[in-house]
Structure formats: structure tokens, C-alpha cells
Design an enzyme around this catalytic site. Structure first.
Site, PDB file in Angstrom:
ATOM      1  N   ASN A 191      26.188  38.778  43.172  1.00  0.00           N
ATOM      2  CA  ASN A 191      26.806  40.023  42.710  1.00  0.00           C
ATOM      3  C   ASN A 191      25.944  40.613  41.589  1.00  0.00           C
ATOM      4  O   ASN A 191      25.844  40.024  40.516  1.00  0.00           O
ATOM      5  CB  ASN A 191      28.219  39.700  42.202  1.00  0.00           C
ATOM      6  CG  ASN A 191      28.972  40.933  41.722  1.00  0.00           C
ATOM      7  OD1 ASN A 191      28.402  42.001  41.574  1.00  0.00           O
ATOM      8  ND2 ASN A 191      30.262  40.754  41.477  1.00  0.00           N
ATOM      9  N   HIS A 246      30.162  47.193  47.989  1.00  0.00           N
ATOM     10  CA  HIS A 246      29.767  46.398  46.826  1.00  0.00           C
ATOM     11  C   HIS A 246      29.651  44.937  47.264  1.00  0.00           C
ATOM     12  O   HIS A 246      30.511  44.417  47.964  1.00  0.00           O
ATOM     13  CB  HIS A 246      30.816  46.556  45.727  1.00  0.00           C
ATOM     14  CG  HIS A 246      30.613  45.609  44.591  1.00  0.00           C
ATOM     15  ND1 HIS A 246      29.389  45.399  44.013  1.00  0.00           N
ATOM     16  CD2 HIS A 246      31.482  44.789  43.929  1.00  0.00           C
ATOM     17  CE1 HIS A 246      29.496  44.500  43.044  1.00  0.00           C
ATOM     18  NE2 HIS A 246      30.763  44.119  42.978  1.00  0.00           N
ATOM     19  N   CYS A 279      31.308  47.073  38.482  1.00  0.00           N
ATOM     20  CA  CYS A 279      30.473  47.257  39.659  1.00  0.00           C
ATOM     21  C   CYS A 279      30.694  48.608  40.343  1.00  0.00           C
ATOM     22  O   CYS A 279      29.971  48.957  41.269  1.00  0.00           O
ATOM     23  CB  CYS A 279      30.752  46.117  40.613  1.00  0.00           C
ATOM     24  SG  CYS A 279      30.842  44.543  39.737  1.00  0.00           S
TER      25      CYS A 279
HETATM   26  N1  ACO Z   1      32.372  25.136  41.816  1.00  0.00           N
HETATM   27  C1  ACO Z   1      33.309  24.244  42.099  1.00  0.00           C
HETATM   28  N2  ACO Z   1      34.611  24.434  41.801  1.00  0.00           N
HETATM   29  C2  ACO Z   1      34.947  25.573  41.180  1.00  0.00           C
HETATM   30  C3  ACO Z   1      33.991  26.563  40.851  1.00  0.00           C
HETATM   31  C4  ACO Z   1      32.651  26.296  41.189  1.00  0.00           C
HETATM   32  N3  ACO Z   1      31.655  27.178  40.948  1.00  0.00           N
HETATM   33  N4  ACO Z   1      34.628  27.593  40.246  1.00  0.00           N
HETATM   34  C5  ACO Z   1      35.919  27.291  40.191  1.00  0.00           C
HETATM   35  N5  ACO Z   1      36.119  26.064  40.749  1.00  0.00           N
HETATM   36  C6  ACO Z   1      37.374  25.320  40.900  1.00  0.00           C
HETATM   37  C7  ACO Z   1      38.437  25.767  39.944  1.00  0.00           C
HETATM   38  O1  ACO Z   1      38.271  25.136  38.691  1.00  0.00           O
HETATM   39  C8  ACO Z   1      39.692  25.312  40.658  1.00  0.00           C
HETATM   40  O2  ACO Z   1      39.852  23.951  40.447  1.00  0.00           O
HETATM   41  P1  ACO Z   1      41.340  23.348  40.239  1.00  0.00           P
HETATM   42  O3  ACO Z   1      42.053  23.620  41.539  1.00  0.00           O
HETATM   43  O4  ACO Z   1      41.073  21.910  39.993  1.00  0.00           O
HETATM   44  O5  ACO Z   1      41.923  24.091  39.089  1.00  0.00           O
HETATM   45  C9  ACO Z   1      39.332  25.502  42.137  1.00  0.00           C
HETATM   46  O6  ACO Z   1      37.902  25.589  42.205  1.00  0.00           O
HETATM   47  C10 ACO Z   1      39.928  26.750  42.716  1.00  0.00           C
HETATM   48  O7  ACO Z   1      39.678  27.815  41.856  1.00  0.00           O
HETATM   49  P2  ACO Z   1      40.121  29.254  42.173  1.00  0.00           P
HETATM   50  O8  ACO Z   1      39.643  30.184  41.099  1.00  0.00           O
HETATM   51  O9  ACO Z   1      41.572  29.260  42.513  1.00  0.00           O
HETATM   52  O10 ACO Z   1      39.268  29.501  43.481  1.00  0.00           O
HETATM   53  P3  ACO Z   1      39.381  30.649  44.505  1.00  0.00           P
HETATM   54  O11 ACO Z   1      39.610  30.081  45.833  1.00  0.00           O
HETATM   55  O12 ACO Z   1      40.276  31.741  44.041  1.00  0.00           O
HETATM   56  O13 ACO Z   1      37.895  31.218  44.490  1.00  0.00           O
HETATM   57  C11 ACO Z   1      36.690  33.069  43.589  1.00  0.00           C
HETATM   58  C12 ACO Z   1      37.360  31.763  43.296  1.00  0.00           C
HETATM   59  C13 ACO Z   1      35.484  32.815  44.485  1.00  0.00           C
HETATM   60  C14 ACO Z   1      36.219  33.698  42.298  1.00  0.00           C
HETATM   61  C15 ACO Z   1      37.694  33.968  44.328  1.00  0.00           C
HETATM   62  O14 ACO Z   1      38.885  34.071  43.613  1.00  0.00           O
HETATM   63  C16 ACO Z   1      37.170  35.304  44.571  1.00  0.00           C
HETATM   64  O15 ACO Z   1      36.329  35.507  45.425  1.00  0.00           O
HETATM   65  N6  ACO Z   1      37.677  36.317  43.829  1.00  0.00           N
HETATM   66  C17 ACO Z   1      37.140  37.618  43.840  1.00  0.00           C
HETATM   67  C18 ACO Z   1      36.522  37.842  42.535  1.00  0.00           C
HETATM   68  C19 ACO Z   1      35.100  38.254  42.611  1.00  0.00           C
HETATM   69  O16 ACO Z   1      34.438  38.273  43.624  1.00  0.00           O
HETATM   70  N7  ACO Z   1      34.624  38.616  41.473  1.00  0.00           N
HETATM   71  C20 ACO Z   1      33.305  39.060  41.391  1.00  0.00           C
HETATM   72  C21 ACO Z   1      33.080  39.683  40.109  1.00  0.00           C
HETATM   73  S1  ACO Z   1      34.035  41.083  39.898  1.00  0.00           S
HETATM   74  C22 ACO Z   1      33.337  42.436  40.519  1.00  0.00           C
HETATM   75  O17 ACO Z   1      32.397  42.378  41.265  1.00  0.00           O
HETATM   76  C23 ACO Z   1      33.874  43.720  40.136  1.00  0.00           C
END
Ligand code: ACO
Length: 325
Positions: free
Chosen positions: A282, A252, A112
Site C-alpha cells: 500500500n 486503491h 490514500c
Molecule cells: N503477522 C502475523 N499476525 C498478525 C499480523 C502480522 N503481520 N498482524 C496482526 N496479526 C495478528 C493479530 O495480532 C491478531 O492476533 P490475535 O488473534 O492473537 O489477537 C490476528 O493476527 C488477527 O488480527 P486482525 O487484525 O483481526 O486480522 P484481520 O484478519 O482483520 O487482518 C488486516 C488484518 C489485514 C489489516 C485486515 O483487517 C484488513 O485487511 N483491513 C483493511 C485495512 C487495510 O487494508 N488498511 C490499509 C491501510 S488503510 C488505507 O489504505 C486507507
């Protein structure tokens, strides 16, 4: 000095809501909204491709600049979802737009951050030798993702944004760009299949590796907040300004919580940070140029405004640009 003389943006018509995702994978509108701020995203139609998305945004930017495709001297397309493996999307775009046989290249793989990095390259090219450049950020991510993986698929959408840059005074001046990369953090966000290390073959197809985006969400979150806020501070230092001089930050659009954390670190009010992630998700390299175009179209920026663009992406890359309207 590099000036922005035209802006363009395009999103596909089809809107996909979180509730629609909930019919396909084990997720809810509530989960997606709470963790990311995303409510809906756009999905490209079957007859659209990265090239057509880029073409739509590029035509708008060229028209907006009052120039014609004949006036373009160089093209950069920032994308991680190219039209094809070889040749580059930029070469195909040159032909689609009817430009002359000018040099073209893709800036790929930097996730990105690609568009802001491309802006940095373009301004150096213009400073070296005055020319008119078309810079596009485009992604058709939804066609490349594993739609059964709820942890990544719900985050993304399709879009394109473009600017025309030149040496002569235009609507905005690119004052400064800073960028950086920490290659040791490459592993926190990868799509590793398809290259020489792990080529596309029957095994990558059958195992599902061919479209498996591997993301350490928490590391990405932490790095994104630290790098984007530092990049904004650095670019302001370089031009001798502070955050109080800034009219608008266009970050972003990956995730509302990341944007909020950056905003708090920079100690800037909500009214000074542009957000559209709830509408489009995104869209990778397209988020910043598409948002910039939206801000110009909506009159969110006006003459005299200092606008900061900032992005982060797989690599791990980061960049920030100071633009004076
Ligand atoms: N719906 C429901 N539950 C979900 C989903 C979903 N879509 N996705 C994951 N889960 C579950 C997981 O399986 C996990 O379950 P478990 O506890 O039973 O194992 C639980 O939710 C928590 O998962 P985490 O990955 O720990 O959730 P987190 O609170 O970290 O949120 C997220 C995930 C939103 C991706 C967060 O880490 C984040 O915002 N990270 C930044 C990454 C990002 O924005 N990337 C974008 C692309 S990269 C870029 O733009 C360069």
C-alpha cells in the site's frame, strides 16, 4: 474539459520481501499473503525523501507531456508523509523542478484518497480558468511507521505517481469525479500525534505515540469496500455509463481482499481490475497515479478505453474518477 497530457511514476530500487519482515517482527510470508496479497514492497533509500520521490515522478510526467517545468501553472501534491511539517512539499517541488513562481499546495491528511481528490480539485481549477497543472501522489510511509508494529508496518511501501493536466486535448479526458467524506469515521484510521491536540514532545516520543498508526482493520475493510464500489457506481451514473462500458478499474491498492470484494460487488471480471499490490504494498496517495502510469506504460489502456480510478482513505474519504482514453 480537463485532459491528462502526461503520466509519470517512480518507486525506490530497494525491494523488501515478506520473509525479510519475518526476521524483524513476529509474522510470516503466509500470514501477510493470505490477509493482504502483498508479497514485497519498495523502501526508499536513506538519501531519498518524499520530495525526491515526487520529483522523479513529476519530471517523467512533464517530459511525457512534451512540456517543460516552465509550462506548469499550478502544483498539487497529495501526501500524508510530507517532506516537512512546514512548508508544503509542493512548494519545495516547484523549486526542485525549476518551475515559475506558480501557486502550489499540498492536499494532506486524506490518506490514500488524496490523489483522486486532488484530481477533482484540479479539474475544477482548469474548468474555472484554463491552466496546466501538475498533480502528484506520493508517500514515503515506511520512514514514518513504527517498524515494531506488525499489524500495520507490513502493509505499506514507498512510491510516487504524477500526471500533467491541461485544457487542451491530450491522451485522456477526465470526464467526471465524485468524492465524499464521513468525518464521523475519522477514528478508524489515525495517526493522532503531532497536531495541536497531541503535539510532538518527550511524552509522545517515549510512549511511541509519535508514529503509532491506529487502525480498526475490519471497519476500514468494510467501509473501503462499500464506499469504493458506491463511488464507482455513482461516477458511472453521472456519465450515463454502466460497468459493462468500462475497460479497466484501477482501485486503491491497499489489500487484495478489499480489491476482490469491490470487484465482486461491481460484478466485474478479474481481467478488468488492475492489481499491483503484491509487488508494491500500500503506497497511500501514490497507488492510483503510479498504477495509472504503469497501465499506460504497459499498454494496458488504449485509445477509446473508459478507465475508472477509485480510492479510499483516512478521514474517512472516498473518490472515483472516470477517465476516457
Ligand atoms: N503477522 C502475523 N499476525 C498478525 C499480523 C502480522 N503481520 N498482524 C496482526 N496479526 C495478528 C493479530 O495480532 C491478531 O492476533 P490475535 O488473534 O492473537 O489477537 C490476528 O493476527 C488477527 O488480527 P486482525 O487484525 O483481526 O486480522 P484481520 O484478519 O482483520 O487482518 C488486516 C488484518 C489485514 C489489516 C485486515 O483487517 C484488513 O485487511 N483491513 C483493511 C485495512 C487495510 O487494508 N488498511 C490499509 C491501510 S488503510 C488505507 O489504505 C486507507
Amino acid at each position: 474539459m480537463t485532459h491528462i497530457v502526461g503520466f509519470g511514476g517512480y518507486v525506490p530500487e530497494r525491494v523488501m520481501t515478506n520473509d525479510e519482515w519475518a526476521l524483524l517482527v513476529d509474522t510470516t510470508d503466509e500470514w501477510i499473503t493470505q490477509r493482504t496479497g502483498i508479497k514485497r514492497r519498495r523502501i526508499a533509500a536513506p538519501d531519498e525523501s518524499t520530495l525526491t520521490l515526487a520529483g522523479n515522478a513529476a519530471r517523467m510526467a512533464i517530459k511525457d507531456s512534451g512540456l517543460t517545468p516552465d509550462d506548469i501553472d499550478e502544483i498539487i501534491v497529495a501526501t500524508d508523509t510530507p517532506e516537512m511539517y512546514t512548508p508544503d512539499t509542493a512548494a519545495l517541488l516547484q523549486d526542485l523542478l525549476g518551475c515559475r513562481n506558480v501557486p502550489t499546495y499540498d492536499l494532506g491528511g486524506s490518506g490514500c484518497a488524496g490523489f483522486v481528490q486532488a484530481l477533482d480539485v484540479a479539474r475544477a481549477r482548469i474548468a474555472f480558468s484554463p491552466r496546466t497543472m501538475l498533480v502528484v501522489g506520493v508517500e514515503l510511509i515506511t520512514r514514518m511507521l513504527d517498524w515494531s508494529d506488525r499489524s500495520t508496518a507490513v502493509l505499506f511501501g514507498d512510491a510516487a505517481g504524477a500526471v500533467v493536466l491541461g485544457p487542451d486535448p491530450g491522451r485522456a479526458r477526465v470526464l467526471e469525479v465524485v468524492s465524499g467524506t464521513d468525518g464521523s469515521a475519522a477514528g478508524i484510521l489515525t495517526l493522532a500525534a503531532g497536531g495541536t491536540r497531541n503535539p510532538f514532545n518527550r511524552q509522545t516520543l517515549e510512549s511511541g505515540e509519535y508514529n503509532r498508526l491506529v487502525m480498526d482493520g475490519r471497519r476500514v475493510f468494510t467501509e473501503a469496500v462499500a464506499r469504493m464500489s458506491q463511488a464507482v457506481s455513482d461516477v458511472l451514473d453521472r456519465i450515463g455509463k454502466t460497468i459493462d462500458d468500462v475497460s479497466l478499474v484501477i482501485p486503491h491498492q491497499a489489500n487484495l481482499r478489499i480489491i476482490d470484494a469491490v470487484r465482486k460487488k461491481l460484478q466485474v471480471g478479474e481481467d478488468k481490475v488492475f492489481v499491483n499490490v503484491h509487488e508494491y504494498g500500500n503506497t497511500g496517495s501514490a497507488t492510483v497515479p503510479f498504477a495509472l502510469w504503469q497501465c499506460v506504460e504497459a499498454g494496458r489502456v488504449s485509445e477509446g478505453d473508459l478507465v475508472i480510478l477509485t480510492a479510499f482513505g483516512a478521514g474517512f474519504h472516498w473518490a472515483a474518477a472516470a477517465v476516457q482514453f
